[in-house]
Design an enzyme around this catalytic site. Structure first.
Site, PDB file in Angstrom:
ATOM      1  N   LYS A 180     -11.641  30.671 -61.171  1.00 48.23           N
ATOM      2  CA  LYS A 180     -11.198  30.837 -59.795  1.00 48.23           C
ATOM      3  C   LYS A 180      -9.708  30.529 -59.768  1.00 48.23           C
ATOM      4  CE  LYS A 180     -10.112  29.237 -56.282  1.00 48.23           C
ATOM      5  NZ  LYS A 180      -8.834  29.438 -55.472  1.00 48.23           N
ATOM      6  N   GLU A 255      -6.684  17.883 -64.761  1.00 48.66           N
ATOM      7  CA  GLU A 255      -5.258  17.649 -65.000  1.00 48.66           C
ATOM      8  C   GLU A 255      -4.615  17.685 -63.627  1.00 48.66           C
ATOM      9  OE1 GLU A 255      -1.783  18.303 -64.837  1.00 48.66           O
ATOM     10  OE2 GLU A 255      -1.554  19.800 -66.407  1.00 48.66           O
ATOM     11  N   CYS A 289       3.753  19.603 -62.538  1.00 48.78           N
ATOM     12  CA  CYS A 289       3.262  18.228 -62.509  1.00 48.78           C
ATOM     13  C   CYS A 289       4.038  17.308 -63.438  1.00 48.78           C
ATOM     14  CB  CYS A 289       1.779  18.204 -62.853  1.00 48.78           C
ATOM     15  SG  CYS A 289       1.353  19.148 -64.317  1.00 48.78           S
TER      16      CYS A 289
END
Length: 502
Positions: A180, A255, A289
């Site tokens: 997805k 993560e 990130c």
């Protein structure tokens, strides 16, 4: 993929075929640099997720991929890698259009992808079973076998890279997959699925359902037919998804967020450190990130480092991501632009000083996009929200320290623990400092560098589990112990002697 009104319409990839949503819903993908409509995409939900999981379960159960001899999987994955390499020019352009990242960045990043599939194909091809020191006249060998159906939820900031870090080991290990992707950037994932099919990945082994997290993402994370769920996203999303998967005893890899420190030691070359800090902070417009969101510098050198960073940041060229000269693209969406603006306003309220940037870019050619000037805050304290919370925009904070012990304390004084970098002229000193940092990845005199063999993952609120490397491959397998009796079997009930069972 269909074309309507000169705009492509993409459909889900389920069981090897393009399929529209059952209710015909679609959503729009727009170029964040100018707002132009790029494509319409099928909007799926629980029904489409269910069909994709069913297709993946059938493909796994009948062994068309999971039972394929590993040498054959190796060959197919290498064909896939070559086909992906051939398609990189078009994929890079499409990813640049959808994410807003400069084309030069996308070419560099996507150029690494084929080696991930080649690496994990080789890992699977050379994987060996093991023997344990089982006591007595027994042979215990341990095999690694695939998990089954894996769900993967991927973000918009590095669509193909983050997908590849998950997909390559999952397929190499023999699993089947349902992906997805983010609603902002689903197009290259669908294209990758098409390339996989054409390369020999069997139907049902890789399925893609497009839609929104609140519906399709929720349906996938709570589906009981999964063996594993792998997510890259925000920390709060990770908590919700892990709870949903945990209710079905589905193993989870996450993560999640980060707030990476860039620690400049007193012996560092300040020009190199400034270049590294600007690269760490503003690559991908800060939407990563592991962005260098906190620059830690000794108080004696802070002013000079800030001057060098400001000179570099203010010279970055904002513009059309497809232009070769562009160095900084737009944020991916109006939502991310608003988030950045709110945090900059908050930083001012907290007493931090804007050294450069701090406002939306409104020059000619930028007004229709989500562009924001690269922003550097000075005078930041570790307790400030701008130093503690993930902004995910082109904003970095400069903090000062008096001693290395204080630098370590500040670096670790956050909820996150994904990445960090250390800048120094003494590699041994950098390695010693790295041991004190609470994070999963530390670079010395560099930032953002990755490799298929690098175990990737965070500590604390940055997630759980590892991607890439042998550890990443093992995350997509489970062990099966086989115990062989090398002597005559014991007839337990034929004797009254005391026997050992273990």
């Amino acid at each position: 993929m269909k074309t309507l009104e000169n705009v492509a319409t993409y459909e889900h990839l389920i069981d090897g075929a393009a399929q529209p949503s059952a209710d015909g819903r679609t959503f729009e993908v727009r170029n964040p640099a100018n707002g132009a409509l790029v494509a319409r995409v099928a909007e799926g939900g629980a029904r489409e997720i269910g069909a994709a999981v069913d297709a993946a379960r059938t493909a796994y159960a009948d062994g068309r991929w999971s039972k394929l001899p590993v040498r054959e999987r190796y060959r197919v994955l290498n064909r896939f890698a070559q086909a992906l390499e051939d398609a990189l020019p078009s994929l890079s352009t499409l990813e640049s259009i959808c994410t807003g990242r400069p084309l030069r960045e996308m070419r560099a990043q996507l150029g690494r992808l084929p080696e991930f599939y080649r690496y994990f194909a080789a890992v699977a091809r050379t994987a060996e079973d093991s023997l344990t020191p089982f006591e007595g006249p027994y042979l215990n060998y341990v095999r690694r076998v695939p998990l089954g159906v894996v769900g993967q939820i991927t973000p918009w900031n590095h669509p193909l890279l983050i997908l590849t870090k998950k997909l390559a080991p999952a397929l190499a290990a023999g699993n089947t997959v349902v992906v997805k992707p983010s609603e902002y950037t689903p197009l290259t994932t669908l294209e990758l699925g098409r390339i996989a099919l054409e390369s020999g990945i069997p139907r049902g082994a890789l399925n893609v359902v497009t839609g929104f997290g609140s519906e399709a993402g929720r349906a996938l994370s709570s589906h009981p037919g999964l063996a594993k769920l792998d997510l890259t996203g925000g920390t709060e999303t990770g908590r919700v998804v892990a709870q949903a998967a945990g209710a079905n005893l589905v193993r989870v890899n996450c993560e999640l967020g980060g707030k990476a420190p860039v620690i400049v030691l007193p012996d560092a070359d300040l020009e190199q450190a400034a270049a590294g800090a600007v690269f760490a902070a503003f690559i991908a417009t800060g939407q990563t990130c592991i962005a260098g969101a906190r620059i830690l510098v000794h108080e004696r050198e802070a002013e000079e480092l800030i001057e060098r960073m400001v000179a570099r940041a203010t010279s970055l060229r904002l513009g059309d991501p497809l232009e070769a000269a562009t160095q900084l693209g737009p944020l991916v969406s109006a939502r991310q632009l608003q988030r950045t603006q709110e945090y900059v306003a908050l930083g001012k309220q907290e007493g931090a000083e804007i050294a450069c940037g701090g406002k939306r870019a409104t020059a000619a050619g930028l007004r229709d996009g989500f562009f924001y000037e690269p922003t550097i805050f000075a005078g930041v304290q570790s307790s400030m929200r701008i130093a503690q919370e993930e902004i995910f925009g082109p904003v970095t904070c400069v903090l000062t320290y008096e001693s290395l012990d204080e630098a370590v304390r500040i670096a670790n004084d956050i909820p996150f623990g994904l990445g960090a970098s250390v800048w120094t002229s003494d590699a041994a000193k950098g390695m010693k400092l790295a041991e004190q940092l609470e994070c999963g990845v530390v670079w010395i005199n560099d930032h953002h560098r990755i490799d298929p063999a690098l175990p990737w993952g965070g500590m604390k609120a940055s997630g759980m589990g590892r991607e890439c490397g042998i550890e990443g491959f093992h995350e997509y397998t489970q062990t099966k112990s086989v115990v062989v009796n090398l002597e005559e079997p014991v007839d337990w009930y034929a004797t009254t002697d005391v026997l050992r069972l273990s």
